[in-house]
Design a protein around this motif. Sequence first.
Motif, PDB file in Angstrom:
ATOM      1  N   GLN A 177       0.826  -1.202   0.000  1.00  0.00           N
ATOM      2  CA  GLN A 177       0.000   0.000   0.000  1.00  0.00           C
ATOM      3  C   GLN A 177       0.867   1.261   0.000  1.00  0.00           C
ATOM      4  OE1 GLN A 177      -3.264   0.209  -0.413  1.00  0.00           O
ATOM      5  NE2 GLN A 177      -3.414  -2.008  -0.528  1.00  0.00           N
ATOM      6  N   LEU A 178       1.945   1.241   0.773  1.00  0.00           N
ATOM      7  CA  LEU A 178       2.856   2.389   0.785  1.00  0.00           C
ATOM      8  C   LEU A 178       3.518   2.577  -0.567  1.00  0.00           C
ATOM      9  CD1 LEU A 178       4.553   2.055   4.285  1.00  0.00           C
ATOM     10  CD2 LEU A 178       2.954   3.829   3.536  1.00  0.00           C
ATOM     11  N   GLY A 179       3.851   1.486  -1.230  1.00  0.00           N
ATOM     12  CA  GLY A 179       4.434   1.569  -2.575  1.00  0.00           C
ATOM     13  C   GLY A 179       3.465   2.183  -3.569  1.00  0.00           C
ATOM     14  N   LEU A 180       2.181   1.789  -3.488  1.00  0.00           N
ATOM     15  CA  LEU A 180       1.175   2.373  -4.379  1.00  0.00           C
ATOM     16  C   LEU A 180       1.019   3.865  -4.116  1.00  0.00           C
ATOM     17  CD1 LEU A 180      -1.674  -0.307  -4.379  1.00  0.00           C
ATOM     18  CD2 LEU A 180      -0.042   0.197  -6.206  1.00  0.00           C
ATOM     19  N   GLU A 181       0.987   4.231  -2.836  1.00  0.00           N
ATOM     20  CA  GLU A 181       0.829   5.642  -2.486  1.00  0.00           C
ATOM     21  C   GLU A 181       2.036   6.456  -2.956  1.00  0.00           C
ATOM     22  OE1 GLU A 181       0.328   8.328   1.529  1.00  0.00           O
ATOM     23  OE2 GLU A 181      -0.306   6.241   1.589  1.00  0.00           O
ATOM     24  N   GLU A 182       3.233   5.897  -2.788  1.00  0.00           N
ATOM     25  CA  GLU A 182       4.433   6.585  -3.250  1.00  0.00           C
ATOM     26  C   GLU A 182       4.399   6.762  -4.760  1.00  0.00           C
ATOM     27  OE1 GLU A 182       9.285   6.268  -2.940  1.00  0.00           O
ATOM     28  OE2 GLU A 182       8.085   4.455  -2.730  1.00  0.00           O
ATOM     29  N   SER A 183       3.955   5.751  -5.479  1.00  0.00           N
ATOM     30  CA  SER A 183       3.859   5.838  -6.933  1.00  0.00           C
ATOM     31  C   SER A 183       2.898   6.952  -7.349  1.00  0.00           C
ATOM     32  CB  SER A 183       3.403   4.497  -7.496  1.00  0.00           C
ATOM     33  OG  SER A 183       3.228   4.573  -8.882  1.00  0.00           O
ATOM     34  N   ARG A 184       1.746   7.031  -6.675  1.00  0.00           N
ATOM     35  CA  ARG A 184       0.786   8.099  -6.981  1.00  0.00           C
ATOM     36  C   ARG A 184       1.387   9.473  -6.716  1.00  0.00           C
ATOM     37  NH1 ARG A 184      -3.079   4.526  -4.596  1.00  0.00           N
ATOM     38  NH2 ARG A 184      -2.786   5.570  -2.607  1.00  0.00           N
ATOM     39  N   GLU A 185       2.088   9.606  -5.598  1.00  0.00           N
ATOM     40  CA  GLU A 185       2.682  10.904  -5.251  1.00  0.00           C
ATOM     41  C   GLU A 185       3.800  11.283  -6.219  1.00  0.00           C
ATOM     42  OE1 GLU A 185       1.588  13.114  -3.049  1.00  0.00           O
ATOM     43  OE2 GLU A 185      -0.062  11.760  -2.579  1.00  0.00           O
ATOM     44  N   MET A 186       4.574  10.317  -6.663  1.00  0.00           N
ATOM     45  CA  MET A 186       5.633  10.607  -7.633  1.00  0.00           C
ATOM     46  C   MET A 186       5.030  11.025  -8.972  1.00  0.00           C
ATOM     47  SD  MET A 186       8.512  10.410  -6.138  1.00  0.00           S
ATOM     48  CE  MET A 186       9.688  10.348  -7.457  1.00  0.00           C
ATOM     49  N   THR A 187       3.946  10.375  -9.389  1.00  0.00           N
ATOM     50  CA  THR A 187       3.258  10.761 -10.621  1.00  0.00           C
ATOM     51  C   THR A 187       2.703  12.169 -10.489  1.00  0.00           C
ATOM     52  OG1 THR A 187       2.687   8.459 -11.040  1.00  0.00           O
ATOM     53  CG2 THR A 187       1.420  10.121 -12.226  1.00  0.00           C
ATOM     54  N   ARG A 188       2.117  12.456  -9.344  1.00  0.00           N
ATOM     55  CA  ARG A 188       1.562  13.791  -9.092  1.00  0.00           C
ATOM     56  C   ARG A 188       2.675  14.845  -9.141  1.00  0.00           C
ATOM     57  NH1 ARG A 188      -0.725  15.720  -3.412  1.00  0.00           N
ATOM     58  NH2 ARG A 188      -1.586  17.708  -4.055  1.00  0.00           N
TER      59      ARG A 188
END
Length: 112
Positions: A89-100
């Motif tokens: 879940q943290l990896g998914l959230e980090e991916s979203r934040e990096m895309t943002r």
Amino acid sequence: MASPNGGDDFESSLLSFEKLDRASPDLWPEQLPGVAEFAASCKNPITDSPPKWMAELESEDIDMLKELGSLTTANLMEKVKGLQNLAYQLGLEESREMTRARFLNILERPKK
């Protein structure tokens, strides 16, 4: 009792008639001279001071270690699965934040 297929011959072939010389108390001589003395000098009696790695732990860390040590195998596996899910879940959230951040040009280096 002799068996018809020669089992006594097989068993007698397994016997060893080698004699071990037990006259010397040093049956296995020390490979490296001085190692036994060094190992004996390194063996410290149990002291009241905690090991070096435990000195850096806080009381919360020690409580966590005691809790994990008291878990059964099944409970420990559940804890590990929970940690894996949390890491995912943290990896998914980090991916979203990096895309943002990429879309907002936050990570772009300033031009010189």
